[in-house]
Structures are given as structure tokens and as C-alpha cells.
Design a protein around this motif. Structure first.
Motif, short mmCIF file in Angstrom:
data_model
loop_
_atom_site.label_atom_id
_atom_site.label_comp_id
_atom_site.label_asym_id
_atom_site.label_seq_id
_atom_site.Cartn_x
_atom_site.Cartn_y
_atom_site.Cartn_z
N ALA A 41 0.83 -1.20 0.00
CA ALA A 41 0.00 0.00 0.00
C ALA A 41 0.87 1.25 0.00
O ALA A 41 0.58 2.24 -0.68
CB ALA A 41 -0.95 0.00 1.18
N GLY A 42 1.96 1.22 0.75
CA GLY A 42 2.88 2.35 0.78
C GLY A 42 3.54 2.59 -0.56
O GLY A 42 3.70 3.73 -1.01
N LEU A 43 3.93 1.51 -1.22
CA LEU A 43 4.56 1.63 -2.54
C LEU A 43 3.58 2.20 -3.55
O LEU A 43 3.92 3.10 -4.33
CB LEU A 43 5.08 0.27 -3.01
CG LEU A 43 5.67 0.23 -4.41
CD1 LEU A 43 6.90 1.12 -4.50
CD2 LEU A 43 5.99 -1.19 -4.82
N VAL A 44 2.36 1.70 -3.55
CA VAL A 44 1.33 2.19 -4.47
C VAL A 44 1.04 3.67 -4.20
O VAL A 44 0.94 4.47 -5.13
CB VAL A 44 0.05 1.33 -4.39
CG1 VAL A 44 -1.09 1.98 -5.17
CG2 VAL A 44 0.33 -0.08 -4.90
N ALA A 45 0.92 4.05 -2.93
CA ALA A 45 0.66 5.45 -2.60
C ALA A 45 1.80 6.34 -3.09
O ALA A 45 1.57 7.43 -3.61
CB ALA A 45 0.48 5.59 -1.08
N LEU A 46 3.04 5.88 -2.95
CA LEU A 46 4.19 6.64 -3.41
C LEU A 46 4.15 6.78 -4.93
O LEU A 46 4.41 7.87 -5.47
CB LEU A 46 5.48 5.95 -2.97
CG LEU A 46 6.78 6.63 -3.37
CD1 LEU A 46 6.89 8.01 -2.76
CD2 LEU A 46 7.97 5.76 -2.96
N ALA A 47 3.83 5.71 -5.63
CA ALA A 47 3.77 5.75 -7.10
C ALA A 47 2.68 6.70 -7.58
O ALA A 47 2.88 7.47 -8.52
CB ALA A 47 3.54 4.35 -7.66
N VAL A 48 1.53 6.67 -6.94
CA VAL A 48 0.42 7.54 -7.31
C VAL A 48 0.78 9.00 -7.04
O VAL A 48 0.54 9.88 -7.85
CB VAL A 48 -0.87 7.14 -6.58
CG1 VAL A 48 -1.96 8.17 -6.77
CG2 VAL A 48 -1.34 5.77 -7.06
#
Length: 70
Positions: free
Chosen positions: A59-66
């Protein structure tokens, strides 16, 4: 005697490719969930290795990418 190895719970994972991926190949990852983890692999090498991360880390990685416009 049965010398066949039992199926691993990970062998039956359902993989999902990014909706941003085109059908023309390129650099794509696929993800699957199993065993309380999110598994990530290279879509061009489905039989290759994958990494497993916690749902919180994913979830943290996805939030960073977004946030980065990914």
C-alpha cells in the motif's frame, strides 16, 4: 508411494497485471495475494522468481507511485 510434491498454496495464485499495461509487452509487473502477502513478479517471466511484501508495504509503494504521478 507418491513422489509427486503437493501443490503449494502459492502455485495456485491468480496474478493481475497493471491496467496501465499494454498488450505489446514492455516493462510490466503482476501481483497476486496469498499467504497474507502481496507477491510481485515480472510479467515477462511468469515462471521466474517473485518477491513477497506485506500488504502495508505494498500500500505504501502504491501510494508513493500515485503521488509521484506513476
Amino acid at each position: 508411494m507418491n513422489d509427486k510434491m503437493p501443490d503449494s498454496p502459492l502455485s495456485n495464485m491468480v496474478w493481475f497485471k497493471s491496467s496501465y499495461s499494454s498488450g505489446e509487452g514492455g516493462q510490466c509487473v503482476e501481483v497476486a495475494t496469498a499467504g497474507g502477502a502481496v507477491h510481485v513478479r515480472d510479467s515477462k517471466i511468469p515462471a521466474g522468481p517473485n518477491i513477497a511484501v506485506s500488504p502495508k508495504a505494498w500500500a505504501g509503494l502504491v501510494a508513493l507511485a500515485v503521488a509521484d504521478g506513476g
